[in-house]
Enzyme design. Structure first.
Site, short mmCIF file in Angstrom:
data_model
loop_
_atom_site.label_atom_id
_atom_site.label_comp_id
_atom_site.label_asym_id
_atom_site.label_seq_id
_atom_site.Cartn_x
_atom_site.Cartn_y
_atom_site.Cartn_z
N ALA A 182 0.89 -1.16 0.00
CA ALA A 182 0.00 0.00 0.00
C ALA A 182 0.92 1.20 0.00
O ALA A 182 1.77 1.32 0.89
CB ALA A 182 -0.90 0.01 1.23
N GLU A 183 0.80 2.07 -0.99
CA GLU A 183 1.82 3.11 -1.16
C GLU A 183 1.83 4.09 0.01
O GLU A 183 2.79 4.82 0.20
CB GLU A 183 1.66 3.85 -2.49
CG GLU A 183 0.46 4.77 -2.60
CD GLU A 183 -0.68 4.10 -3.31
OE1 GLU A 183 -0.78 2.85 -3.25
OE2 GLU A 183 -1.49 4.82 -3.93
#
Lengths: 217, 217, 217, 217
Positions: free
Chosen positions: B45-46
């Site tokens: 998840a960035e």
């Protein structure tokens, strides 16, 4: 050793018109008590540098709703309709920056680099008006550093000298922003004695932190 | 089967063991539901975690652990917290094996537009430009047409996300691979004819012999 | 999950002529068992990128003494008289790089930047033959990225998925080098089960690590 | 009192509470021995720790905790481990309040040469160029002359360390401040006359009235 200050004192330190780097991603990892204090003080004309403007009622969204912000540099404002409305009405000027470029521009300011050479944004509207640099036959966009007057950080815990630890996805922009402002104010969830945080667990050395917000009542 | 499910099921076959994969918000995030049992990957998840897991049990949500859409998630054993500099360092440095993103338009050059509709919707690019510029493999997961209008075009009319050819386009009708020579029709939905795909596509399609059906199990 | 390999297997993987990034500062944080194995294999013609070449009998000094190295990119060679002798005799080509510039050049390769814009080295021999870039009236030196075929890292502990933790001053170049090579080989002092290292303690996510050296006998 | 001790004692007065200070190897490292009792500072070792402490008790040395010279050290309570990117980010980003470095030559412009003697000694610049380019205050701690030869010159004859005016030169004879107008003689050793300082100095010295004696307690 740092002296803890109240959120209201922090808000007093931050004059109208300041450029404030604010940690957080959709309000996760955003110092909410400082946000509340800025709203309570009636702050105006702030330039907010952050990943996003969260949503109304949360994190930076509180500043947007309160009319405290005149300029936003962010990668995303899509989940805060108020930011979008105020952008369209001209109340808030918005500069959209790719997220990876945003963090590198802040880091560049923090670690003394002249700019960032990146492929992100090439051939898109992000490129408009910016110089490109040719390196070994490849073209890169030159993006300039972004520095703040203040960095407002949220942390999991701090010790008395200001060393900071962050938790899970609440790291996001906080450790980098700690490098890139004249004055760094951190709002930890916990404050613990010196020695509780191992040297290897420190993500932001206390020497970077100017003020700690006191424990919540 | 709904269009979204068809697309997610087909994209899931692109995911191989040991890949680091980033799934965009919305349709792309559904891909995680259809992975073959024997495929072990880490999802990034960035906003700050490698090893993203499903939603936590009711009452066990951690406000410091969300995905890039702001929803509560878990971290799998072996997960790593990463700040935004590391997160986008991975993305921009070529360490991300695959990203799956939604699309507004893709054109004959393989260029993607997925972040703004001038005068209408300007949410910001978030991490999209970095992901398209930096990921090893960029898979576009989108419905083939928008209310009858072509989304696959000779040239994008919307502002580009990057000046980089995406790796694969997966729709409910077809799998298309952008190449130097143009868009190659690789697979079609079992119930859809090649002529129907051609009619729904605004750009020319290249075919190398028969066009086999998509694998949807 | 990674499969642990013997130091000799690691040395076999690294062909003569490779560019190897090697962690460590005066041999603190250098993977000694890999060094020994490279010497035992009779490695030749390596380009070593590292902060320094340690001293004879320690860390990279072992490679220097063994005649395994034909080129060094480092910030300091002053404490290894053999490196200096071999430089003077022409056996080893040495490129001296300021330490901060060296780490940023490696990072630039690791995170996909086109180069580094720095004031360090301006007006000194470091500037010779390099372009400068003017940004807002200030001059910066443009330094290019340094990438390795291999990164050879030392770590305090690893878990089975390759997540790495470092200790005290043994961090140095290791976490950055982990980003900047085709193949990353880590030599941990301890290997622990998944879950022993908390996500917040991970300094190098396991997705970056290709091989772990097995526990010492 | 030995020259080295005089210099270290005088430099110690430049160190103020809450500073982040980096002491070079050799003479500069002696400064730590003469700090006033009420001064609390964090020393940075550029190889990776903030909060460097003295040598550990015999038998308690940690091979993963050394200073930039490779000697065993301790970490004080509140210390932070930093990798080379953070370490030089602090140095180059203007976060280091003061560095104390040795010098081969300083000239009338305030430029320093301290890292090589062509054809004779090429140890490499290590972190010196970064420290001089980046620290807020650069103090040069060196003996006034080398075997009778001037070290303070109209223009350095050795390759420069940086194109930046250092803040202060402290020798066993004098304290000299490089300014836009030239070198200002600020203090002299109590037993040394102004004329003796002038004779031992290759560059012109500016005086503003009386030259008070150095404080050495």
């Amino acid at each position: 050793m740092k002296h803890a200050c109240k959120p209201e004192q922090a808000a007093e330190m931050i004059p109208d018109g300041s450029v404030v780097l604010i940690g957080g991603f959709m309000a996760v990892g955003t110092p909410e008590r400082i946000m509340d204090a800025l709203v309570a003080r009636g702050a105006r004309n702030l330039t907010v540098v952050a990943n996003d403007t969260a949503m109304p009622g949360k994190g930076i969204g509180k500043l947007i709703s309160a009319g405290a912000v005149s300029r936003v540099i962010a990668s995303h404002i899509g989940l805060n309709p108020e930011t979008q409305q105020k952008m369209i009405s001209g109340e808030i000027e918005v500069e959209l920056v790719p997220q990876g470029t945003l963090v590198e521009r802040i880091r560049a300011a923090g670690v003394g680099l002249g700019g960032v050479l990146t492929k992100t944004g090439l051939g898109t509207p992000v490129e408009d008006g910016k110089p490109t640099v040719e390196i070994n036959g490849e073209t890169f966009l030159l993006e300039t550093p972004i520095r703040g007057d203040f960095a407002l950080l949220a942390a999991r815990q701090a010790d008395y000298v200001g060393n900071l630890e962050y938790s899970l996805t609440a790291h996001n922009f906080n450790p980098i922003m700690a490098l890139a402002a004249e004055t760094v104010i951190a709002e930890p969830q916990l404050i613990v004695p010196v020695g509780v945080i191992s040297p290897d667990s420190v993500k932001t050395p206390g020497v970077l932190v100017d003020h700690l917000i006191e424990r919540a009542a | 089967m709904e269009a979204k499910e068809i697309i997610a099921r087909r994209v899931a076959h692109e995911v191989k063991t040991d890949m680091l994969v980033n799934l965009g918000i919305g349709l792309p995030s559904l891909v995680a539901n259809y992975l073959p049992k024997d495929v072990h990957v880490f999802f990034q998840a960035e906003n700050g975690v490698i090893g993203l897991g499903a939603r936590p049990p009711e009452g066990m949500e951690d406000p410091d652990l969300t995905d890039a859409g702001g929803g509560f998630v878990t971290a799998l054993p072996g997960a790593a917290s990463i700040d935004s500099a590391m997160s986008f360092g991975l993305i921009r440095g070529g360490h991300l094996d695959m990203t799956v993103l939604g699309g507004l338009q893709v054109d004959a050059r393989g260029y993607l537009a997925n972040w703004m509709i001038p005068g209408k919707m300007v949410p910001g690019m978030g991490g999209a430009m970095d992901l398209v510029a930096g990921a090893k493999k960029v898979v576009i997961a989108m419905v083939h047409t928008a209310k009858g209008a072509h989304k696959i075009l000779p040239e994008c009319t919307l502002p580009l996300t990057a000046q980089r050819r995406v790796s694969l386009i997966v729709t409910e009708m077809a799998v298309i691979e952008p190449t130097e020579a143009g868009l190659v029709l690789k697979e079609r939905h079992p119930d859809v004819s090649v002529d129907e795909v051609i009619a729904a596509t605004g750009a020319s399609l290249i075919m190398h012999g028969d066009v086999p059906p998509m694998q949807l199990t």
